[in-house]
Design a protein around this motif. Structure first.
Motif, PDB file in Angstrom:
ATOM      1  N   MET A   1       0.825  -1.203   0.000  1.00 32.74           N
ATOM      2  CA  MET A   1       0.000   0.000   0.000  1.00 32.74           C
ATOM      3  C   MET A   1       0.861   1.255   0.000  1.00 32.74           C
ATOM      4  SD  MET A   1      -3.006   1.125  -0.226  1.00 32.74           S
ATOM      5  CE  MET A   1      -3.781  -0.485  -0.074  1.00 32.74           C
ATOM      6  N   ILE A   2       1.966   1.241   0.759  1.00 33.35           N
ATOM      7  CA  ILE A   2       2.872   2.392   0.781  1.00 33.35           C
ATOM      8  C   ILE A   2       3.431   2.647  -0.612  1.00 33.35           C
ATOM      9  CG2 ILE A   2       5.085   3.241   1.654  1.00 33.35           C
ATOM     10  CD1 ILE A   2       4.513   1.686   4.247  1.00 33.35           C
ATOM     11  N   ILE A   3       3.874   1.569  -1.263  1.00 37.06           N
ATOM     12  CA  ILE A   3       4.467   1.685  -2.599  1.00 37.06           C
ATOM     13  C   ILE A   3       3.443   2.173  -3.612  1.00 37.06           C
ATOM     14  CG2 ILE A   3       5.429   0.338  -4.512  1.00 37.06           C
ATOM     15  CD1 ILE A   3       6.734  -1.454  -2.321  1.00 37.06           C
ATOM     16  N   GLN A   4       2.264   1.591  -3.589  1.00 29.39           N
ATOM     17  CA  GLN A   4       1.241   1.932  -4.569  1.00 29.39           C
ATOM     18  C   GLN A   4       0.748   3.363  -4.408  1.00 29.39           C
ATOM     19  OE1 GLN A   4      -1.725  -1.233  -4.428  1.00 29.39           O
ATOM     20  NE2 GLN A   4      -0.123  -2.782  -4.561  1.00 29.39           N
TER      21      GLN A   4
ATOM     22  N   LEU B   1       3.474   5.748  -5.735  1.00 30.50           N
ATOM     23  CA  LEU B   1       3.462   5.840  -7.197  1.00 30.50           C
ATOM     24  C   LEU B   1       2.259   6.636  -7.697  1.00 30.50           C
ATOM     25  CD1 LEU B   1       4.536   2.205  -8.157  1.00 30.50           C
ATOM     26  CD2 LEU B   1       5.869   4.300  -8.525  1.00 30.50           C
ATOM     27  N   SER B   2       1.111   6.452  -7.088  1.00 31.08           N
ATOM     28  CA  SER B   2      -0.077   7.171  -7.548  1.00 31.08           C
ATOM     29  C   SER B   2       0.037   8.663  -7.294  1.00 31.08           C
ATOM     30  CB  SER B   2      -1.339   6.622  -6.863  1.00 31.08           C
ATOM     31  OG  SER B   2      -1.365   6.978  -5.493  1.00 31.08           O
ATOM     32  N   GLY B   3       0.926   9.046  -6.380  1.00 33.27           N
ATOM     33  CA  GLY B   3       1.165  10.456  -6.122  1.00 33.27           C
ATOM     34  C   GLY B   3       2.233  11.058  -7.011  1.00 33.27           C
TER      35      GLY B   3
ATOM     36  N   GLY C   1       4.804   5.007 -12.240  1.00 28.00           N
ATOM     37  CA  GLY C   1       3.351   5.128 -12.338  1.00 28.00           C
ATOM     38  C   GLY C   1       2.673   3.833 -11.960  1.00 28.00           C
ATOM     39  N   ILE C   2       1.362   3.885 -11.841  1.00 33.62           N
ATOM     40  CA  ILE C   2       0.601   2.715 -11.414  1.00 33.62           C
ATOM     41  C   ILE C   2      -0.711   2.639 -12.179  1.00 33.62           C
ATOM     42  CG2 ILE C   2      -0.502   3.965  -9.506  1.00 33.62           C
ATOM     43  CD1 ILE C   2      -0.312   1.336  -7.885  1.00 33.62           C
ATOM     44  N   LEU C   3      -1.122   1.423 -12.508  1.00 37.61           N
ATOM     45  CA  LEU C   3      -2.398   1.167 -13.186  1.00 37.61           C
ATOM     46  C   LEU C   3      -3.181   0.163 -12.352  1.00 37.61           C
ATOM     47  CD1 LEU C   3      -4.235   1.426 -15.740  1.00 37.61           C
ATOM     48  CD2 LEU C   3      -2.986  -0.528 -16.680  1.00 37.61           C
TER      49      LEU C   3
ATOM     50  N   GLY D   1      -3.212  13.301  -7.913  1.00 41.50           N
ATOM     51  CA  GLY D   1      -2.339  12.362  -7.218  1.00 41.50           C
ATOM     52  C   GLY D   1      -3.124  11.253  -6.558  1.00 41.50           C
ATOM     53  N   VAL D   2      -2.890  11.021  -5.269  1.00 41.05           N
ATOM     54  CA  VAL D   2      -3.531   9.914  -4.565  1.00 41.05           C
ATOM     55  C   VAL D   2      -5.007  10.207  -4.357  1.00 41.05           C
ATOM     56  CG1 VAL D   2      -3.498   8.498  -2.483  1.00 41.05           C
ATOM     57  CG2 VAL D   2      -1.371   9.473  -3.353  1.00 41.05           C
ATOM     58  N   PRO D   3      -5.915   9.295  -4.759  1.00 39.16           N
ATOM     59  CA  PRO D   3      -7.341   9.496  -4.499  1.00 39.16           C
ATOM     60  C   PRO D   3      -7.598   9.634  -3.000  1.00 39.16           C
ATOM     61  CG  PRO D   3      -6.991   7.675  -6.018  1.00 39.16           C
ATOM     62  CD  PRO D   3      -5.653   8.051  -5.484  1.00 39.16           C
ATOM     63  N   PRO D   4      -8.561  10.476  -2.594  1.00 38.45           N
ATOM     64  CA  PRO D   4      -8.835  10.659  -1.167  1.00 38.45           C
ATOM     65  C   PRO D   4      -9.244   9.360  -0.479  1.00 38.45           C
ATOM     66  CG  PRO D   4     -10.553  11.640  -2.541  1.00 38.45           C
ATOM     67  CD  PRO D   4      -9.437  11.276  -3.444  1.00 38.45           C
ATOM     68  N   GLU D   5      -9.907   8.492  -1.220  1.00 39.26           N
ATOM     69  CA  GLU D   5     -10.282   7.174  -0.690  1.00 39.26           C
ATOM     70  C   GLU D   5      -9.736   6.109  -1.628  1.00 39.26           C
ATOM     71  OE1 GLU D   5     -14.384   6.685   0.159  1.00 39.26           O
ATOM     72  OE2 GLU D   5     -14.543   8.527   1.360  1.00 39.26           O
TER      73      GLU D   5
END
Length: 211
Positions: free
Chosen positions: A63-66, A69-71, A102-104, A132-136
């Motif tokens: 989760m930290i990694i993902q 990347l999303s940020g 990046g992340i998909l 960046g990172v979705p709020p949820e």
């Protein structure tokens, strides 16, 4: 490659990075068998905050990694490189570093709408979160995870399944015996390749731009 993502306006030359690694004793031939040393090198040549994660890429670290990347933050990942540059399982005999940028996420159909996250104009099933990172984080809706990566010898970016990278990263155990016995001096950390690389990644944080 990571430096260009961190400082897109500036240029950090390969020569400078290599010479710094040589001067600090992190490498002898260009090899880098220590995530700890890689983190120190990245911090010095990029001048940005760096975090080294250990304990593997699964579980809480996933989760930290993902989210990192999303940020829009890059990650350096040691793994075994196959002939097509993708991850494989060679016990560390083909250990290399890749940059993930990046992340998909493959989500359950209908779990996200264009109202929640804007979709692409031509591919309505592809959603981009602009901030960046979705709020949820869509925990229960995630079916597949791929990361956008590039390896130095590859001409192209690739999408790698997160699980395959995780497995390759975890099984880095030893240097290729043929390489270890070729009479060339290499820099190995105490405990060898397994202690230096297995289950570790280096998170890089983008540098603030000057005013």
């Amino acid at each position: 490659m990571a430096a260009s993502l961190l400082k897109p306006v500036q240029t950090t030359s390969l020569e400078k990075i290599t010479q710094t690694a040589l001067d600090k004793g992190y490498t002898a031939q260009g090899e880098m068998f220590s995530a700890h040393d890689m983190a120190l090198l990245a911090e010095e040549v990029c001048g940005c905050r760096v975090q080294r994660l250990s304990g593997g890429m699964a579980g809480n670290n996933a989760m930290i990694i993902q989210k990192h990347l999303s940020g829009g933050q890059p990650i350096l990942i040691p793994y075994d490189e196959d002939f097509n540059h993708e991850p494989c399982l060679r016990r560390g005999h083909k250990a290399h570093w890749a940059v993930a940028s990046g992340i998909l996420l493959g989500l359950v159909q209908g779990s996200v709408t264009s109202k929640d996250i804007p979709s692409d104009a031509t591919l309505p099933w592809l959603h981009f979160y602009p901030g960046g990172v979705p709020p949820e984080w869509p925990m229960g809706a995630v079916k597949e995870v791929y990361i956008l990566t590039k390896q130095g010898k590859s001409l192209h970016y690739q999408l790698w399944e997160f699980t395959s990278v995780t497995q390759s990263n975890a099984q880095l155990k030893e240097m290729d015996p043929q390489r270890a016995s070729d009479g060339t001096h290499y820099v190995l950390p105490p405990g060898g390749v397994e202690e230096g690389l297995a289950g570790q990644v280096v998170l890089l944080y983008t540098c603030p731009q000057p005013n």
